[in-house]
Design a protein around this motif. Structure first.
Motif, short mmCIF file in Angstrom:
data_model
loop_
_atom_site.label_atom_id
_atom_site.label_comp_id
_atom_site.label_asym_id
_atom_site.label_seq_id
_atom_site.Cartn_x
_atom_site.Cartn_y
_atom_site.Cartn_z
N GLY A 765 0.79 -1.24 0.05
CA GLY A 765 -0.01 -0.02 -0.01
C GLY A 765 0.86 1.28 -0.01
N SER A 766 2.03 1.21 -0.76
CA SER A 766 2.74 2.11 -0.69
C SER A 766 3.66 2.44 -1.91
CB SER A 766 3.99 2.44 0.39
OG SER A 766 4.76 1.33 0.12
N TYR A 767 4.40 3.33 -2.36
CA TYR A 767 5.57 3.27 -3.53
C TYR A 767 6.90 2.96 -2.87
CZ TYR A 767 1.89 4.97 -6.78
OH TYR A 767 0.61 4.98 -7.49
N PHE A 768 7.59 2.33 -3.71
CA PHE A 768 9.04 1.93 -3.47
C PHE A 768 9.58 2.61 -4.43
CE2 PHE A 768 12.60 -0.73 -4.06
CZ PHE A 768 13.03 -0.74 -2.57
N THR A 769 10.80 3.39 -4.01
CA THR A 769 11.57 4.48 -4.72
C THR A 769 12.75 3.75 -5.19
OG1 THR A 769 10.33 6.27 -3.71
CG2 THR A 769 12.24 6.90 -5.10
N VAL A 770 13.05 3.87 -6.34
CA VAL A 770 14.40 3.68 -7.05
C VAL A 770 15.08 4.90 -7.34
CG1 VAL A 770 15.79 2.21 -8.75
CG2 VAL A 770 13.65 1.17 -7.57
N SER A 771 15.99 5.47 -6.76
CA SER A 771 16.60 6.71 -7.08
C SER A 771 17.99 6.51 -7.89
CB SER A 771 16.81 7.58 -6.04
OG SER A 771 15.57 7.97 -5.33
N ARG A 772 18.11 6.82 -9.02
CA ARG A 772 19.29 6.66 -9.82
C ARG A 772 19.50 7.58 -10.72
NH1 ARG A 772 21.43 1.74 -10.92
NH2 ARG A 772 21.88 2.11 -12.91
N THR A 773 20.75 7.80 -11.61
CA THR A 773 20.73 8.21 -12.82
C THR A 773 20.65 7.22 -13.72
OG1 THR A 773 22.22 9.87 -12.08
CG2 THR A 773 22.53 9.42 -14.47
N TRP A 774 19.73 7.24 -14.62
CA TRP A 774 19.53 6.05 -15.55
C TRP A 774 20.19 6.05 -16.78
CZ3 TRP A 774 16.45 2.37 -13.50
CH2 TRP A 774 15.65 2.60 -12.41
N ARG A 775 20.72 5.01 -17.25
CA ARG A 775 21.43 4.93 -18.43
C ARG A 775 20.83 4.02 -19.45
NH1 ARG A 775 24.85 6.24 -14.42
NH2 ARG A 775 26.40 7.76 -14.65
N GLU A 776 21.22 4.02 -20.90
CA GLU A 776 20.67 3.22 -21.77
C GLU A 776 20.67 1.60 -21.47
OE1 GLU A 776 19.61 1.51 -25.43
OE2 GLU A 776 19.44 3.66 -24.77
N GLY A 777 19.47 1.14 -21.56
CA GLY A 777 19.47 -0.23 -21.32
C GLY A 777 19.34 -0.65 -19.82
N ASP A 778 19.24 0.43 -18.91
CA ASP A 778 19.10 -0.07 -17.52
C ASP A 778 17.71 -0.96 -17.56
OD1 ASP A 778 21.41 0.81 -16.44
OD2 ASP A 778 20.35 2.80 -15.89
N THR A 779 17.90 -2.15 -16.78
CA THR A 779 16.67 -3.11 -16.58
C THR A 779 16.37 -3.01 -15.19
OG1 THR A 779 17.22 -3.96 -18.68
CG2 THR A 779 15.74 -5.27 -17.17
N VAL A 780 14.80 -2.83 -14.79
CA VAL A 780 14.43 -3.17 -13.61
C VAL A 780 13.51 -4.20 -13.58
CG1 VAL A 780 12.97 -2.02 -11.81
CG2 VAL A 780 14.52 -0.60 -13.29
N ARG A 781 13.56 -5.45 -12.69
CA ARG A 781 12.80 -6.31 -12.64
C ARG A 781 12.12 -6.38 -11.13
NH1 ARG A 781 9.36 -9.63 -14.92
NH2 ARG A 781 8.72 -11.00 -13.49
N VAL A 782 10.56 -6.00 -11.44
CA VAL A 782 9.77 -5.96 -10.38
C VAL A 782 8.99 -7.60 -10.18
CG1 VAL A 782 7.76 -4.81 -9.37
CG2 VAL A 782 9.51 -3.71 -10.84
N SER A 783 9.29 -8.05 -8.98
CA SER A 783 8.70 -9.24 -8.56
C SER A 783 7.52 -8.93 -7.67
CB SER A 783 9.60 -10.31 -7.99
OG SER A 783 10.69 -10.72 -8.80
N VAL A 784 6.32 -9.29 -7.93
CA VAL A 784 5.12 -8.94 -7.20
C VAL A 784 4.51 -10.46 -7.17
CG1 VAL A 784 3.11 -7.68 -7.01
CG2 VAL A 784 4.71 -7.03 -8.57
N PRO A 785 5.05 -11.27 -6.04
CA PRO A 785 4.20 -12.56 -5.80
C PRO A 785 2.73 -12.48 -5.46
CG PRO A 785 6.49 -12.38 -4.64
CD PRO A 785 6.19 -10.96 -5.02
N PHE A 786 1.91 -13.05 -6.14
CA PHE A 786 0.54 -13.26 -5.65
C PHE A 786 0.31 -14.47 -4.69
CE2 PHE A 786 -1.23 -12.32 -10.43
CZ PHE A 786 -0.38 -11.16 -10.33
N ARG A 787 -0.67 -14.22 -3.80
CA ARG A 787 -1.39 -15.27 -3.04
C ARG A 787 -2.54 -15.29 -2.94
NH1 ARG A 787 -2.07 -14.36 2.97
NH2 ARG A 787 -2.34 -12.23 3.19
N MET A 788 -3.23 -16.33 -2.86
CA MET A 788 -4.54 -16.70 -2.93
C MET A 788 -5.10 -16.57 -1.52
SD MET A 788 -6.58 -17.82 -5.01
CE MET A 788 -5.79 -19.16 -6.08
N ARG A 789 -6.15 -15.37 -1.30
CA ARG A 789 -6.60 -14.79 -0.19
C ARG A 789 -8.33 -14.61 -0.50
NH1 ARG A 789 -5.40 -10.45 -3.36
NH2 ARG A 789 -6.73 -8.71 -3.02
#
Length: 956
Positions: A765-789
């Protein structure tokens, strides 16, 4: 929309650095004054600056492309194809008819968008506005000329319509029985006015007319002479049985002396009607043959005296329909023609017959322009084409019905949609469509039409007392005005005409605004979709005026709906209305969650987020978009209909209806909008370019010209548990990347950049901040595991709905009683209920229970009977499929022992779970809710069981 309960050549724009769009996926604004055109590289860019009050700003649809072959792309493709192929002359039919123009042989879509629809078609025109918005968004998203071409065609036609409404009606000629004829198109409200006293003093008479009816409306008149509904004489094309009828009376309907025909006149074919009256004998002829005679007629035209109303095609009874069809040779004689003379009229015009032209009046309808029909009788009695509502419309007026709908509303005290059905709502849809056409394609005619509409509304509403407006806006259905305030504010940002901002404020509904400012919930019993879009308009009024009450009211209102009046899929309302807060299980029906409500709640959530980046707004956005909105679109093509839902019933076994009511409903209109703008809220940016918000995980590419980068997501979300984000650009650039951590993402949300974990603790319930100077081809992988609820109904915790990550799952089962479902039998230490279900091979996100009930994503647009809610049943205490042999005890409020155990999940280890089981058991034993021996069995079973692995634990 609220029926009572029975019931954009504009090339793809060059992007402007540091500019972003306004609401509703608009391109970006200039700071002050009228918008200016900019040219770059041979293309035209156009936009408007976002309000200064916005702390984040969206991107134009053209700058965010939706890719992939996932559920979003598939659903959008269906609507794009529908819009690409649909004949827009059908949408224009009701507008052209209202203006008395040729409808070019087009057939109106029907349903709410036609004269035969619900409530006499009193909402016609609304769907055309939605269609313009859809075409505009489709063009902005794809750049395909087919969409902008259709827009240009439509705005050309609507300009012609508006011009025609500003003039007296003009004859619409077509081939007739003998030469040319005059057509009164159904919906034009046109008739022919004969001179006063044309029948004066006649003791004998013959009325004769060639007619070509195009509609089977009973009681439509060919001739009608009278003063009122007491003293009159008429010849009708159809009586109550659909047959021709002649009658005259001096004492109203009860005293009519008449003759009825024996068969209906055929539609779209020429027929000859005549009646002769002399002495006491009246004879009715159809196509030269006598079909009825009355030999006891004691009245004649002389007995009626001088009559004020002498009409062709209009009745003295205002409820009767205006004759729809064409008139050719029409004559009145001062004697009764013989049967032989009547027969002779079948093959030649009256002037060529032995009877000669009518000696009282004779009209050949040879005119091809103007509004006057010459009289060939020699008496100089020209007839005049008129409209039932009188003088031409006022400047700027544009609608598919007369101004009378708006005028009548001003004196109404209660709603009656068969008389007036939300004219300002319909005006909003047309205005919004025209404004979108202008903003996405630069169509200047669209802007002119939109400006004219607002000028016209201002000229009308500014003259009304405040009390009259407050009464109007409080009337159910008839006084509904949709999102017109938002649209007017958006137009004001283009025109900067003070009158337009004043106009927007003339729609203030003070009782509602004041209550919401005070935090007083008065929503119970109110029509949901009549009021939701008001609040998006209030936020826009805050943007333009700085008046805090508007923003406060909207923020407080949102909290009155979410979550206390929200169903699991994100929808709200029962049979279109709100009930008391917290009433969920008790309101489940076949008429829950009107789809327009979700559409408008999404708009409000998005607009509030521009001011306050509360993640709850985007959590709601994901819920409603990924469930109700996606699920409202059927997964098959159709050239005729968009195939979207109106209501979504949440009772057990409900089957979704994708062709609701008679068609072209409000929800089908907003459906056109929803499914062509999926990408509008994926990314927002701070005005200074210091941060980029990733609100939704969606296969999209953002072109962020201000920073000189593209940001691409590769994902099949929500079928994939995460996304891969790649930043590309020719130079290094610094900004914060804010990634939304969904409120439900409690199990291992993780972020890596170029394979390395990013430090920090993601908080649901928030935002996760990634602060950086971005360069060509930088790749961010975000994993958001699901669960049954599960999510429990607020008023009955045993009534529950199932989620896997963001995806609502529904049981597909034809039974119409609640299914009893158990889910604790193999729950993981994390509390994930997924191990209790079995995946279905080859069907992503489908699962079955041990007894064979299949759960599937709500977003799949099928016609399978479904259970969105079920009744939770956990009769035995079972851990990891190991049965303790002990019945699962419950408290008086329905909370069971297993509920209390698993409410403490996640457990980092098995011993942690066992310790919690033991402490819970001890408490229940102490309270006398569980026997000591049974308690020992429960703890022992928890110790013996081998628990399945759940999603990975959260990492930092």
């Amino acid at each position: 929309m609220a029926p009572p309960l029975d019931r954009r050549n504009f090339l793809r724009g060059a992007t402007l650095a540091a500019t972003v769009p306004l609401v509703s996926s608009l391109p970006s604004w200039q700071a002050t004054g009228a918008p200016r055109m900019l040219a770059t590289g041979g293309e035209t860019g156009f936009g408007l600056q976002a309000p200064a009050a916005w702390t984040v700003q969206p991107f134009p649809l053209k700058d965010v492309t939706l890719g992939g072959d996932g559920v979003f792309a598939a659903k959008r493709r269906l609507v794009l194809d529908h819009g690409r192929g649909y004949d827009v002359d059908r949408l224009l039919q009701v507008f052209r008819a209202n203006a008395g123009l040729s409808t070019r042989g087009a057939v109106a879509p029907g349903g709410w968008e036609g004269l035969d629809g619900e409530a006499n078609g009193n909402l016609r025109g609304h769907y055309t506005g939605h269609f313009l918005t859809m075409l505009s968004q489709a063009y902005a998203s794809t750049g395909e000329a087919v969409y902008s071409d259709k827009i240009r065609y439509m705005t050309d036609a609507l300009t012609e319509v508006r011009d025609a409404l500003r003039r007296d009606p003009a004859v619409l000629s077509l081939p007739g029985r003998f030469g040319t004829a005059a057509e009164n198109v159904r919906g034009s409200h046109q008739y022919v006015d004969l001179p006063v006293g044309v029948l004066g003093g006649l003791s004998s008479v013959t009325l004769s007319a060639w007619v070509k009816p195009t509609h089977d409306g009973n009681w439509a008149r060919v001739f009608d002479f009278g003063n009122d509904t007491t003293r009159y004489l008429y010849l009708a094309a159809r009586n109550a049985n659909g047959h021709p009828r002649f009658a005259l009376t001096t004492s109203g309907p009860a005293g009519e002396q008449g003759i009825n025909g024996t068969a209906p006149l055929p539609l779209n074919r020429w027929s000859h009607l005549a009646v002769t009256l002399t002495g006491t004998t009246a004879t009715l002829y159809v196509n030269g043959a006598a079909v009825g005679r009355n030999t006891a007629t004691t009245l004649n035209p002389a007995a009626l005296g001088t009559l004020a109303n002498n009409w062709l095609g209009r009745s003295n009874h205002s409820a009767d329909p205006v004759f729809a069809g064409a008139f050719d040779q029409t004559d009145i004689w001062s004697r009764a023609l013989t049967a032989t003379e009547i027969a002779e009229l079948q093959d030649k015009p009256a002037a060529q017959s032995s009877a000669g032209p009518g000696d009282v009046a004779s009209y050949r309808f040879d005119e091809t322009s103007g509004r006057t029909f010459a009289d060939a009788s020699g008496h100089g009695r020209p007839a005049t084409l008129r409209r039932t509502w009188g003088a031409p419309s006022h400047p700027g007026f544009l609608a598919a019905y007369p101004e009378t709908q708006f005028i009548t509303l001003e004196s109404m005290t209660t709603g009656n949609y068969t008389v007036v059905w939300a004219p300002y709502y319909t005006a909003h849809k047309i205005l919004r469509g025209l404004l979108d056409a202008y903003l996405h394609t630069g169509d200047d005619q669209a802007l002119d039409l939109a400006t004219g509409m607002c000028d016209w509304m201002y000229s009308r509403l500014s003259k009304l007392p405040a009390a009259t407006r407050q009464r109007m806006w409080g009337i159910f259905s008839s006084g509904e005005f949709g999102g017109i305030v938002e649209a007017i504010c958006d137009l004001y940002a283009v025109t900067r005409k003070p009158e337009h901002l004043t106009l927007a404020r003339l729609f203030d509904l003070d009782r509602l605004i004041d209550a919401c400012v005070a935090g007083t919930d008065i929503l119970n019993g109110m029509h949901a979709n009549q009021h939701i879009p008001i609040f998006t308009g209030l936020v826009r009024l805050y943007d333009e005026t700085g008046e805090q009450r508007y923003l406060t009211a909207a923020r407080n209102f949102w909290g009155m709906v979410v979550p206390s009046r929200m169903y699991g899929i994100g929808g709200t309302s029962t049979a279109e209305f709100w009930k008391a807060p917290g009433a969920i299980a008790g309101t489940l029906s076949d008429t829950n969650a009107e789809t327009c409500c979700a559409y408008n709640m999404l708009k409000l959530s998005r607009t509030l987020f521009f001011h306050e980046q509360d993640p709850a707004y985007m959590d709601y956005y994901e819920r409603a978009l990924c469930n109700q909105i996606l699920g409202s679109k059927q997964d098959r093509p159709d050239a005729e209909k968009p195939l979207v839902t109106y209501f979504i019933g949440l009772l057990p076994g409900h089957v979704r209806d994708y062709t609701p009511k008679a068609g072209t409903t409000c929800c089908e209109g907003t459906g056109l909008d929803s499914h062509t703008k999926y990408q509008d809220s994926v990314y927002f940016a701070r005005p200074d370019g210091s941060a980029l918000y990733v609100n939704l995980y969606s296969p999209t590419t953002l072109t962020w010209a201000q920073k000189g980068v593209t940001v691409t997501q590769q994902t099949e979300y929500p079928r994939e548990q995460g996304t891969t984000i790649t930043v590309r650009g020719g130079r290094a650039t610094a900004f914060d990347l804010l990634l939304r951590v969904p409120a439900w993402a409690r199990d291992g949300f993780r972020v890596t950049v170029n394979g390395k974990a990013v430090k920090g603790t993601p908080v649901p319930g928030s935002y996760f901040t990634v602060s950086r100077t971005w360069r060509e081809g930088d790749t961010v992988r975000v994993s958001v595991p699901f669960r049954m609820r599960v999510e429990k109904a607020l008023d009955d915790p045993a009534v529950q709905t199932l989620f896997y990550g963001p995806v609502n799952l529904v049981a597909r089962d034809a039974r119409t009683e609640y299914l009893r479902i158990g889910l604790y039998r193999n729950a993981a230490l994390s509390g994930d209920l997924l191990p209790s279900l079995a995946p279905v091979a080859g069907k992503p996100l489908h699962y079955t229970t041990p007894d064979g009930v299949e759960f599937a994503p709500f977003f799949e647009g099928t016609e399978d009977p479904a259970h969105a809610y079920f009744r939770r049943a956990e009769p035995q205490v079972v851990f990891a499929t190991t049965d303790s042999g002990v019945a699962n005890p419950a408290r008086a409020d329905g909370t069971t022992l297993l509920d209390e155990v698993w409410a403490a999940a996640p457990f980092t280890t098995k011993p942690a779970l066992v310790r919690h089981v033991e402490s819970t058991v001890n408490a229940w034993v102490a309270e006398g809710l569980l026997g000591a021996a049974d308690g020992h069995k429960v703890v022992s079973t928890a110790q013996r069981a081998s628990y399945p692995a759940g999603p990975p634990a959260a990492s930092s």
